[in-house]
Design an enzyme around this catalytic site. Structure first.
Site, mmCIF file in Angstrom:
data_model
loop_
_atom_site.group_PDB
_atom_site.id
_atom_site.type_symbol
_atom_site.label_atom_id
_atom_site.label_comp_id
_atom_site.label_asym_id
_atom_site.label_seq_id
_atom_site.Cartn_x
_atom_site.Cartn_y
_atom_site.Cartn_z
ATOM 1 N N ARG A 246 0.790 -10.233 13.965
ATOM 2 C CA ARG A 246 2.272 -9.711 13.554
ATOM 3 C C ARG A 246 2.146 -8.505 14.399
ATOM 4 N NH1 ARG A 246 4.048 -11.465 8.484
ATOM 5 N NH2 ARG A 246 3.673 -14.007 8.775
ATOM 6 N N ARG B 170 -1.939 -2.599 16.348
ATOM 7 C CA ARG B 170 -3.088 -3.082 15.300
ATOM 8 C C ARG B 170 -3.387 -4.431 15.924
ATOM 9 N NH1 ARG B 170 -1.115 -3.001 9.158
ATOM 10 N NH2 ARG B 170 0.596 -3.697 10.056
ATOM 11 N N ASP C 130 -0.321 -12.827 5.067
ATOM 12 C CA ASP C 130 0.671 -13.280 6.207
ATOM 13 C C ASP C 130 0.026 -14.292 6.900
ATOM 14 O OD1 ASP C 130 2.410 -11.174 5.575
ATOM 15 O OD2 ASP C 130 1.472 -9.932 7.108
ATOM 16 N N TRP D 265 3.065 -9.079 -2.962
ATOM 17 C CA TRP D 265 3.808 -9.493 -1.660
ATOM 18 C C TRP D 265 4.413 -8.422 -0.955
ATOM 19 C CZ3 TRP D 265 8.756 -9.442 -0.644
ATOM 20 C CH2 TRP D 265 9.222 -9.921 0.406
ATOM 21 N N ASP E 168 4.920 -5.171 -0.420
ATOM 22 C CA ASP E 168 4.035 -3.914 0.057
ATOM 23 C C ASP E 168 4.468 -2.645 -0.583
ATOM 24 O OD1 ASP E 168 2.117 -4.896 1.747
ATOM 25 O OD2 ASP E 168 3.559 -4.852 3.617
ATOM 26 N N GLU F 265 12.338 -3.165 2.031
ATOM 27 C CA GLU F 265 11.969 -3.766 0.624
ATOM 28 C C GLU F 265 13.003 -3.261 -0.386
ATOM 29 O OE1 GLU F 265 9.855 -3.088 3.148
ATOM 30 O OE2 GLU F 265 7.860 -4.414 2.734
ATOM 31 N N HIS G 95 12.021 -13.276 4.402
ATOM 32 C CA HIS G 95 10.870 -14.125 3.910
ATOM 33 C C HIS G 95 10.975 -14.581 2.462
ATOM 34 C CE1 HIS G 95 6.249 -14.215 3.963
ATOM 35 N NE2 HIS G 95 6.686 -14.916 3.175
ATOM 36 N N GLN H 202 12.899 -10.013 9.958
ATOM 37 C CA GLN H 202 12.358 -9.690 8.826
ATOM 38 C C GLN H 202 13.335 -9.293 7.844
ATOM 39 O OE1 GLN H 202 10.882 -5.671 7.970
ATOM 40 N NE2 GLN H 202 8.757 -6.361 7.637
ATOM 41 N N THR I 130 7.612 -12.045 11.548
ATOM 42 C CA THR I 130 7.820 -12.314 10.143
ATOM 43 C C THR I 130 7.406 -13.605 9.698
ATOM 44 O OG1 THR I 130 9.526 -12.735 8.587
ATOM 45 C CG2 THR I 130 10.293 -12.061 10.919
HETATM 46 O O1 IFM Z 1 4.582 -9.166 2.318
HETATM 47 C C1 IFM Z 1 4.908 -8.177 3.415
HETATM 48 C C2 IFM Z 1 4.168 -8.488 4.716
HETATM 49 O O2 IFM Z 1 2.682 -8.588 4.471
HETATM 50 C C3 IFM Z 1 4.255 -7.606 5.771
HETATM 51 N N1 IFM Z 1 5.657 -7.234 5.990
HETATM 52 C C4 IFM Z 1 6.569 -6.711 4.738
HETATM 53 C C5 IFM Z 1 6.232 -7.910 3.589
HETATM 54 C C6 IFM Z 1 7.000 -7.673 2.411
HETATM 55 O O3 IFM Z 1 6.435 -6.259 1.780
#
Ligand code: IFM
Length: 798
Positions: A331, A341, A348, A489, A491, A634, A641, A687, A706
């Site tokens: 990712r 990274r 993921d 899930w 974050d 978030e 997702h 995303q 994503t």
């Molecule tokens: O689930 C996470 C994912 O591991 C990294 N991107 C954001 C998502 C939701 O927080």
């Protein structure tokens, strides 16, 4: 407003308005070398690791994305110059015609200007670490034309931190040289720090020093060497380096010419044979068609033909492509994640692996083993880790592509941080990935394979699965609901010692996968134990998480419920409700109410928001989510997702119209002519899309990297179209809109081809009345057929 269109026949997205609101990217390469390039050929390439082995430079987060992999053309009679991709020269679009075709692992840039047409196709052959630029020029004018062609890339220091922060050593340890048509770039302090650049012609000029090619107070838009029509022949030990090769050409009216440029990994000795090979256009064509065959093979595993054209294009081409790109390049490589990274994110990667089991079982298996090695004995996964740390082949060795002087081998404490670093959901996803892999391939023996744990000791894959389930059973709060730990899930939902509804539902789902598998292989003791565990989880969920019209999202450390009817903010959340239903925890009455609440509170014309209303007051008991702007990421955005989780939940309820309403709202294809709102690529799920609580409602951000593409693919093919493998049979159990008369799916499973035609004469959403294969009636499912055989399946719903 649109900027391009889908060309399904060529499996390309064609950008005919190249001045897109933001860069529209593509991923070039399917193995160790990968380039991320935009519709203007801006971008970068790396070898194995975008963090430790960057080859070309990229200046992140700049107002204009630069530099890139460019070809300049110059009319030597007039001195006018332009680039084959619209940028970097950026000609007036009313006077020049530009196009970019993003295909599967290649991008094709073309322009027509001043009587000259030019095309630059960039791709990386399947198994060679070399980026090829296949360039064709044609003189469409009625007079002979004297032209110069120049390549341009800027080399990068290999380690991204050094490239972005601290040049005091690297700047004086990087060098370039030129000999016999080949430019070599090296980082003196690295043992294997070499790259080269060459072409199919004998150059008339070259520059290896960036600043000599561009000139002082200039940039890629107006390089002095191109403006003057002469490179300077620069090279040096120390400095910033580039690869500019110049060729002077005379093209007669109607004449065309084909040229190759090559950027490769390794010392100059490796360049000469590659140069020879790819100076023959037949070899370029072969490498390109091998790449096409690679994708043919993958895509052919599942092709659909439904009344929804957007769904066809997305499932047949772009969703799987996005999912595969994710599994290939993790990712961390995009214009947003600029390689800071490397490694595998546990959750993921588990989900990515699950979604490509049909097209890429080898990679799925490889990831499963790597993830099992990243699991601790206690049963939680390392949230982020390098697979090489635990790979016996790498034990005691440095990764060959890293700088030996800079990257130390981490100690056990540096690798395994303890439970404080654990996310409560991470490892649960791996159970589903293993189960889906076995359903796809039939390789039950995987379960007996011995694999090490990250913190020592070893066990079979099956034992790893039990550790994961046991960990979640142990890590529960006062109500028996799984603890939130560092995060689930989401974050940004940091419930710590509080409890996460989503994780308990996920635990139940993982248990169902495990139980089905254990029953299949006859493990009665385990079935008994984990059936009891599942019943306990279900009871805890239903006793503690129901709020009357929907399921709550969790419980904070101080015992406060979040996501309740009393909440003014964060009232309803998608994750807990979709998972309550999809996992099978909710009974029909609650399931219907929960998903109706999702529709009522979270639905928008661009998809389902993650939670609503967004948080506006910071509350550290809930987590960082309350410190994110309303409607963003978030906090109340349309986070892509989890949207497919809601499609699966609706499919479980048999509500095909509702499922398709949700599906269509999020589908990037459907926003192709709303780019003034969406801004981002319509061929990739992003995303997130800004939610209703943000002024830029509908604006999409973070393409490609994503899990949404993979989940969309998984959910739509397996639960909307309903074609999914089980351990010893293929299921066809669609959930579709009532007005669909029929649809077709071609599915390759365990080497046999099934051409499935589904008819819906009674206009239902769910329910299979009859099923026949090759004219014979089946009793509800398709048994495994011999590899190499082909079968016609006829399904009638009703
Ligand atoms: O689930 C996470 C994912 O591991 C990294 N991107 C954001 C998502 C939701 O927080």
């Amino acid at each position: 407003m649109r900027y391009g269109y889908f060309d399904d026949e060529n499996r390309e997205y064609v950008i005919d308005h190249v001045n897109t609101p933001v860069p529209w990217t593509n991923y070039i390469g399917v193995n160790d070398m990968c380039a991320v390039l935009s519709q203007s050929a801006d971008g970068y390439v790396f070898y194995k690791s975008p963090q430790y082995h960057r080859i070309t430079r990229f200046r992140p987060n700049a107002p204009i994305s630069r530099p890139g992999h460019y070809v300049y053309l110059r009319d030597d009679d007039t001195g006018e110059y332009w680039s084959i991709s619209w940028q970097p020269v950026g000609k007036d679009l009313t006077k020049a015609k530009y196009e970019c075709r993003h295909g599967l692992s290649y991008s094709k840039y073309s322009c027509e200007y001043n009587g000259i047409s030019a095309c630059q196709t960039i791709f990386i052959p399947l198994n060679e670490p070399v980026e090829l630029w296949d360039v064709v020029l044609k003189n469409n004018s009625s007079r002979p034309r004297c032209l110069s062609i120049y390549s341009y890339i800027e080399f990068s220091f290999h380690q991204i931190d050094m490239d972005n922060q601290n040049f005091q050593m690297s700047l004086y340890a990087s060098g370039s040289s030129y000999a016999d048509g080949i430019i070599e770039y090296d980082l003196y302090y690295e043992e294997s720090g070499y790259q080269w650049f060459t072409s199919s012609f004998e150059p008339d000029g070259f520059d290896c020093l960036r600043d000599r090619f561009l000139g002082a107070y200039r940039d890629e838009r107006n390089p002095i060497a191109v403006e003057r029509g002469e490179c300077t022949g620069s090279f040096e030990k120390t400095g910033n380096h580039c690869a500019a090769l110049q060729k002077k050409l005379v093209l007669q009216p109607g004449q065309d010419i084909r040229i190759a440029f090559l950027l490769g990994e390794g010392k100059r000795e490796t360049a000469a044979p590659m140069r020879e090979k790819y100076s023959d256009p037949a070899n370029v064509d072969r490498a390109f068609s091998d790449l096409a065959a690679f994708w043919d093979e993958k895509l052919s595993k599942l092709q659909v033909n439904t009344p929804n054209q957007g769904m066809n294009t997305s499932l047949n081409i772009w969703n799987l492509y996005q999912a595969e790109v994710n599994i290939m390049f993790s990712r961390f490589a995009s214009f947003i994640e600029v390689g800071g990274r490397t490694g595998l994110g546990f959750r993921d990667t588990s989900q990515d692996a699950m979604t490509i089991a049909s097209s890429n079982p080898e990679k799925c298996r490889q990831r499963i083993i790597e993830l099992c090695r990243g699991l601790t004995q206690q049963g939680y996964g390392l949230h982020l880790f390098q697979p090489e740390w635990f790979d016996p082949e790498f034990q005691g060795k440095q990764q060959s592509f890293k700088s030996p002087t800079v990257i130390p081998t981490p100690s056990m404490e540096e690798k395994v941080h303890g439970i404080k670093d654990a996310c409560s959901d991470d490892a649960l996803w791996l159970i589903a990935a293993i189960s889906e892999y076995i359903k796809e391939t039939g390789e039950v023996s995987l379960l007996d394979e011995m694999v090490t744990y990250a913190d020592g000791g070893e066990g079979t894959v099956y034992q790893h699965m039990m550790r994961i389930l046991d960990f979640s059973a142990e890590q529960v709060g006062a109500t028996g609901i799984c603890k939130g730990l560092r995060a689930d899930w989401n974050d940004c939902l940091n419930l710590g010692g509080g409890e996460s509804a989503m994780v308990s539902f996920l635990h139940y789902w993982a248990l169902q996968h495990f139980l089905a598998l254990s029953r299949f292989i006859g493990k009665t003791e385990e079935v008994e134990k984990y059936e009891k565990m599942a019943a306990k989880v279900k009871k805890a969920c239903n006793d503690n998480l129901w709020d009357g019209e929907w399921y709550i999202r969790g419980i904070t450390g101080s015992g406060r419920k979040i996501g309740t009817h009393d909440d003014k903010e964060g009232k309803v959340h998608i994750e807990s409700n979709a998972w309550a239903v999809f996992s099978g925890v909710a009974d029909l009455d609650r399931a219907v109410k929960a998903m109706d609440s999702v529709d009522k509170y979270l639905y928008t014309r661009y998809g389902l928001m993650l939670n609503a209303p967004s948080y506006t007051k910071s509350d550290d008991e809930i987590g960082f989510v309350t410190r994110v702007y309303p409607g963003v990421k978030e906090n109340g955005s349309i986070f892509s997702h989890p949207n497919p989780w809601a499609w699966c939940a609706e499919a479980a309820l048999g509500r095909g119209d509702r499922a398709m309403k949700f599906y269509n709202a999020l589908l990037p294809y459907n926003q192709n002519d709303k780019i003034e709102v969406r801004q981002s690529e319509p061929y990739s799920y992003c995303q997130f899309v800004m939610g209703k609580d943000h002024t830029a409602f509908g604006r999409a951000r973070h393409p490609f990297m994503t899990g949404s593409g993979g989940w969309a693919y998984f959910a739509a093919t397996r639960y909307l179209l309903g074609v999914r493998p089980d351990f010893d049979h293929l299921i066809v159990d669609p959930c579709i809109p009532k007005d669909w008369g029929s649809f077709d799916v071609t599915r390759v499973w365990r080497g046999a081809v099934y051409r499935i035609h589904v008819e819906n004469p009674c206009g239902v959403s769910k329910g299979v009345k009859t099923m026949e294969m090759d004219g014979k009636t089946l009793s509800g499912w398709i048994p495994v057929q011999k590899a190499g055989t082909q079968h016609s399946v006829h399904v009638v719903m009703g």
